[in-house]
Scaffold this active site. Structure first.
Site, PDB file in Angstrom:
ATOM      1  CB  CYS A 142      -0.987  -0.034   1.163  1.00 61.11           C
ATOM      2  SG  CYS A 142      -2.370   1.136   0.942  1.00 61.11           S
ATOM      3  CG  HIS A 235      -4.217  -3.186   2.730  1.00 58.60           C
ATOM      4  ND1 HIS A 235      -3.108  -3.047   3.540  1.00 58.60           N
ATOM      5  CD2 HIS A 235      -4.569  -1.927   2.353  1.00 58.60           C
ATOM      6  CE1 HIS A 235      -2.805  -1.764   3.659  1.00 58.60           C
ATOM      7  NE2 HIS A 235      -3.667  -1.062   2.948  1.00 58.60           N
ATOM      8  CD  GLU A 237      -2.016  -6.362   4.451  1.00 56.36           C
ATOM      9  OE1 GLU A 237      -2.055  -5.178   4.827  1.00 56.36           O
ATOM     10  OE2 GLU A 237      -1.931  -6.698   3.247  1.00 56.36           O
TER      11      GLU A 237
END
Length: 305
Positions: A142, A235, A237
């Protein structure tokens, strides 16, 4: 194989409740294995949440990983207890002479600022320079992806008219690369950002390879130096409830907050999220660790250059 983590790290108990096998350092030192050394520079405000999210993904590999956490000396986080930072994180200056098989640099809540106006820009660019010669492969996420692309390659970022917020389909442009081994033609990725990097700027730099993009969310993943650098604008994750928490937090303080797109079942925030990115998130991190860290790093870690 398990992950080697600092003793008493909160993520250990959280992940054990999810039946993820993790091992603290006290137990791991009894095993005679050369683990891969992974360092995480965690710039996110909720450090414990981000630690847990990343460790959850890194656990999905048969390799043993030794996880370390790096912090900035020039910035004091406001949302994480100082005791946690002192116990589990080390200043970059104390790690200058160490080498790592892999590194992850997270996003940060500073994307609306010019890069040079970020109060830790000087320190983080020193870390970027250090990573080029002290890490086999680095994954930038990001804001860190935008910062790395700007610092290394002069790629600018641009403000968006509205926040890019939701789960968006991504198209693979280089299916032959090992990072995408096992992927479908299209995969989903969470995004939560107010700025973007643009396709034309990436393509104008011959050192960069645009390897995934979205007609909705734009540039998705950029690779450089044959996989020694990956820049991921979203993202993968994120846990299932992260965008929900963010939406509800912002809605309580502002009136102009849009629903995250392609996220809630039936587009109704009263319903739980529909998780569509988790399988590819696990696959991308496993492929990164296997093909760009383990397969490329020397057995003698001091030979990384």
């Amino acid at each position: 194989m398990p992950l080697r983590l600092p003793d008493r790290l909160p993520a250990i108990d959280i992940l054990k409740r999810e039946n993820i096998f993790v091992m603290d350092n006290s137990r791991a030192h009894a095993q005679d294995i050369r683990p891969l050394r992974i360092v995480i520079l965690n710039l996110m405000p909720l450090k414990i949440t981000t630690e847990t999210d990343l460790i959850r993904l890194l656990s999905n590999t048969p390799l043993q990983l030794d996880i370390s956490f790096m912090k900035l000396k020039s910035h004091t986080p406001k949302n994480t207890p100082i005791e946690h930072m002192m116990m589990f994180y080390r200043d970059f200056e104390t790690m200058l002479n160490e080498k790592f098989d892999g590194m992850i640099v997270t996003g940060a809540p500073v994307e609306t600022l010019a890069f040079e106006d970020v109060n830790y820009w000087g320190e983080i660019t020193r870390i970027f320079d250090w990573a080029k010669t002290h890490v086999t492969s680095t994954l930038y996420i990001c804001w860190a992806a935008q910062a790395g692309l700007y610092y290394y390659y002069g790629v600018p970022k641009y403000p968006l008219p509205k926040k890019m917020f939701g789960i968006f389909p991504q198209q693979i442009l280089a299916a032959q690369l090992p990072i995408f081994r096992g992927f479908d033609d299209v995969f989903m990725m969470p995004h939560s950002r107010h700025t973007e990097v643009r396709r034309d700027d990436i393509l104008a730099r011959p050192e960069l390879q645009l390897i995934a993009e979205s007609p909705e969310s734009g540039v998705s993943i950029v690779m450089a130096r044959g996989g020694r650098e990956f820049f991921v604008t979203g993202h993968l994750e994120y846990a299932p409830n992260t965008l929900d928490n963010e939406y509800k937090r912002d809605k309580d303080i502002r009136t102009d907050v849009d629903l995250p797109r392609n996220y809630y079942r039936d587009n109704d925030p009263a319903n739980p999220p529909l998780v569509t990115w988790r399988a590819h998130a696990n696959l991308l991190y496993s492929n990164w660790v296997n093909y760009y860290v383990y397969q490329e790093t020397p057995y003698d870690i001091n030979k990384i250059e």
